[in-house]
Design an enzyme around this catalytic site. Structure first.
Site, PDB file in Angstrom:
ATOM      1  N   ASP A   1      18.043 -31.648 -33.844  1.00  9.99           N
ATOM      2  CA  ASP A   1      18.307 -30.231 -33.577  1.00  9.99           C
ATOM      3  C   ASP A   1      18.290 -29.480 -34.911  1.00  9.99           C
ATOM      4  O   ASP A   1      17.613 -29.923 -35.838  1.00  9.99           O
ATOM      5  CB  ASP A   1      19.633 -30.086 -32.807  1.00  9.99           C
ATOM      6  CG  ASP A   1      19.646 -28.826 -31.939  1.00  9.99           C
ATOM      7  OD1 ASP A   1      19.415 -27.744 -32.492  1.00  9.99           O
ATOM      8  OD2 ASP A   1      19.878 -28.919 -30.722  1.00  9.99           O
TER       9      ASP A   1
ATOM     10  N   GLY B   1      13.668 -32.077 -36.677  1.00 14.30           N
ATOM     11  CA  GLY B   1      14.477 -31.244 -35.776  1.00 14.30           C
ATOM     12  C   GLY B   1      13.987 -29.810 -35.727  1.00 14.30           C
ATOM     13  O   GLY B   1      12.785 -29.533 -35.794  1.00 14.30           O
ATOM     14  N   HIS B   2      14.940 -28.879 -35.644  1.00 15.58           N
ATOM     15  CA  HIS B   2      14.591 -27.483 -35.402  1.00 15.58           C
ATOM     16  C   HIS B   2      14.628 -26.610 -36.641  1.00 15.58           C
ATOM     17  O   HIS B   2      14.568 -25.392 -36.539  1.00 15.58           O
ATOM     18  CB  HIS B   2      15.498 -26.900 -34.318  1.00 15.58           C
ATOM     19  CG  HIS B   2      15.404 -27.636 -33.000  1.00 15.58           C
ATOM     20  ND1 HIS B   2      16.204 -27.354 -31.926  1.00 15.58           N
ATOM     21  CD2 HIS B   2      14.601 -28.648 -32.595  1.00 15.58           C
ATOM     22  CE1 HIS B   2      15.899 -28.161 -30.903  1.00 15.58           C
ATOM     23  NE2 HIS B   2      14.927 -28.963 -31.304  1.00 15.58           N
ATOM     24  N   GLY B   3      14.785 -27.190 -37.816  1.00 13.28           N
ATOM     25  CA  GLY B   3      14.735 -26.399 -39.050  1.00 13.28           C
ATOM     26  C   GLY B   3      16.032 -25.676 -39.361  1.00 13.28           C
ATOM     27  O   GLY B   3      17.090 -25.987 -38.798  1.00 13.28           O
TER      28      GLY B   3
END
Ligand SMILES: *[C@@H]1O[C@H](CO)[C@@H](O)[C@H](O)[C@H]1NC(C)=O
Ligand SMILES: *[C@@H]1O[C@H](CO)[C@@H](O)[C@H](O)[C@H]1NC(C)=O
Ligand SMILES: *[C@@H]1O[C@H](CO)[C@@H](O)[C@H](O)[C@H]1NC(C)=O
Ligand SMILES: *[C@@H]1O[C@H](CO)[C@@H](O)[C@H](O)[C@H]1NC(C)=O
Ligand SMILES: *[C@@H]1O[C@H](CO)[C@@H](O)[C@H](O)[C@H]1NC(C)=O
Ligand SMILES: *[C@@H]1O[C@H](CO)[C@@H](O)[C@H](O)[C@H]1NC(C)=O
Ligand SMILES: *[C@@H]1O[C@H](CO)[C@@H](O)[C@H](O)[C@H]1NC(C)=O
Length: 467
Positions: A274, A296-298
């Site tokens: 995430d 993940g989502h940075g």
């Protein structure tokens, strides 16, 4: 479960633990008198020398510059026996050590795996604390093993602690796998469905109302949920940590901060499922340097303004970092509705390696459906992007500025941007909606969709709230 219930549960847990904390206190010195002498740890900090008594009977009641080895309090460290009480007892001893000329050291030595349950380490303490983990620390293995009478929202909690370093060459393993596979997690139910929640999973490390904290050197892996969460803390320095969890592990954010200020996150490596770092409402003076985020989502500011809330985030810098195959590079996300502002944000010298959305502002953030557009929004202003280079995965535009109709984004500046497709030649055009700003240099791909100047004053009943 509602936020109110979560808070209530958290507070209830705190009270229970505080009460037992108080009971433990009386015995602290006595227990320590029978404690062993301490071997200094093999790595990390230099510890005060241990006393060298000729006759153990002459041993002092407690070590003047205290090192509190969890084994002296009964910890077994075989990964099976429950060592919670020993960690609590060493914490109580370290925390109440009145010789505060040096920090008190709680030591979990290398060569051992300590199994501990959901625990709250409460301050304030009499001295600064070094929580030195050179061995491994694990929780009970998954929801079935998790004791029914301990919180499922959090594992290790530090509450009202001032002046602590959590450090060492050891490993904190959240054993998240069985939690990620619960049928209430996305698509983990029968035939790829998602069963209704609540779907609680513990945050591995939680700091609450604490200050002057350092976290350094540790490896933290496979948290059931967020790896770190800081709420209502100030002065936090995170250095040289290594966080890993699989790409598909749900909600395993690396570091989340909320209502927390004066934060430094340096020289760290975060590969997870995430957000790498997420910055919630009430954060300011945040400096992030030389971190590598993967899978993940940075890095994310937000989500902000959920349930029409007021959110303020300002003075955040992310620089000299690398994003590898993350779904977003640097993102600001806000819900429709809400008020407040995100301002004074700088993203500088960040390398993107096959990132899906390297630069993104999303003011229409919505999980699920039914998020109607509203007449208010969190203002996004004074945002600098400079030296963002590398490649994007060609599924979506490399720059996306989706700003709300109610309150456009303003003063976005771009310079030295060079984003190329990771494969093929096809360049996708940047996307802008209600985004005002300027280019300080030529960008690749060219950006022609930013609107110049200052947005017209939106007509809002309450005016803009710049926080
Ligand atoms: C949970 O229950 C066990 C067994 O009854 C007990 O030993 C332990 O102290 C309890 N833990 C808490 C946090 O109440
Ligand atoms: C912060 O904590 C460190 C120990 O971790 C201590 O040396 C320092 O004096 C503390 N600073 C303040 C301002 O309390
Ligand atoms: C899963 O799908 C199969 C095949 O479509 C079906 O026979 C089965 O009943 C489904 N199971 C559940 C629990 O929905
Ligand atoms: C950046 O962080 C990495 C650890 O992820 C470290 O090895 C490296 O030395 C750091 N670079 C600088 C310039 O501090
Ligand atoms: C922004 O935060 C940094 C620390 O990250 C601090 O040194 C600086 O003074 C802050 N700037 C403003 C304008 O408050
Ligand atoms: C909200 O506004 C945006 C931009 O005007 C539009 O693209 C989107 O379809 C709207 N969404 C809803 C649910 O009305
Ligand atoms: C635009 O943002 C930059 C960076 O935060 C700031 O220095 C500058 O003063 C802002 N310009 C205006 C006109 O507000």
């Amino acid at each position: 479960m509602g936020k109110f219930h979560l808070t209530l549960l958290f507070l209830l847990t705190l009270f229970t633990i505080n009460a037992s904390h108080a009971r433990h206190h009386k015995h602290t010195y006595k227990r320590h008198k029978h404690g062993h002498y301490i071997t200094p740890p093999s790595s990390g900090i230099s510890l005060p020398p241990s006393p060298q008594p000729d006759d153990p009977a002459d041993a002092p009641a407690y070590l003047p510059s205290g090192v509190f080895d969890v084994r002296s309090y009964g910890a077994v460290g075989d990964g099976i026996v429950d060592d919670t009480a020993s960690f609590k007892a060493s914490w109580d001893a370290a925390c109440s050590n009145t010789d505060n000329s040096e920090p008190s050291v709680l030591h979990a030595p290398s060569g051992y795996t300590f199994m501990i349950q959901s625990t709250i380490f409460s301050g304030p303490c009499q001295s600064n604390i070094i929580f030195q983990i050179d061995g491994s620390v694990v929780p009970p293995d998954g929801p079935e093993e998790w004791p029914k009478n301990t919180s499922k929202h959090q594992w290790l909690v530090f509450y009202r602690v001032e002046g602590m370093s959590l450090q060492g060459g050891g490993r904190i393993d959240g054993r998240g796998a069985k939690w990620w596979d619960l049928p209430c997690k996305p698509h983990k139910g029968p035939n790829g469905t998602t069963l209704p929640g609540p779907c609680d999973s513990p945050i591995a490390l939680r700091f609450f109302e604490s200050s002057n904290l350092t976290v350094k050197g540790l490896r933290i892996q496979n948290s059931p949920q967020f790896h770190f969460r800081f709420d209502v803390c100030h002065t936090v320095h995170i250095e040289s940590i290594h966080i890993t969890a699989p790409a598909l592990s749900p909600n395993t954010d690396g570091i989340h901060i909320e209502n927390t200020n004066n934060v430094q996150i340096y020289n760290s490596f975060i590969f997870n499922g995430d957000d790498c770092v997420s910055i919630g409402s009430g954060c300011y003076d945040v400096d992030i340097r030389n971190i590598t985020c993967g899978l993940g989502h940075g890095i994310s500011i937000g989500s902000l303004g959920n349930h029409n809330s007021r959110a303020c985030v300002h003075n955040v810098t992310v620089r000299d970092s690398l994003m590898r195959e993350t779904s977003n590079g640097v993102r600001i996300k806000t819900w429709q509705g809400g008020s407040g502002a995100v301002s004074g944000i700088t993203f500088d010298n960040i390398r993107m390696d096959s990132v899906r959305n390297p630069i993104i502002i999303d003011q229409f953030y919505c999980l699920g459906k039914g998020c109607n557009n509203q007449t208010s929004a969190v203002l996004v202003t004074d945002i600098v992007y400079s030296g963002l280079k590398g490649t994007y995965d060609v599924r979506s535009p490399p720059m996306h500025f989706g700003c709300s109709d109610a309150v456009p984004c303003s003063n976005i500046t771009l310079s030295d941007i060079e984003l190329l497709p990771a494969v093929g030649e096809m360049m996708l055009d940047p996307f802008c909606w209600n985004a005002y700003g300027s280019l300080d240099s030529v960008t690749i791909p060219p950006v022609s969709c930013l609107e110049e100047g200052v947005p017209p004053q939106p007509i809002l009943e309450s005016g803009i709230d710049r926080c």
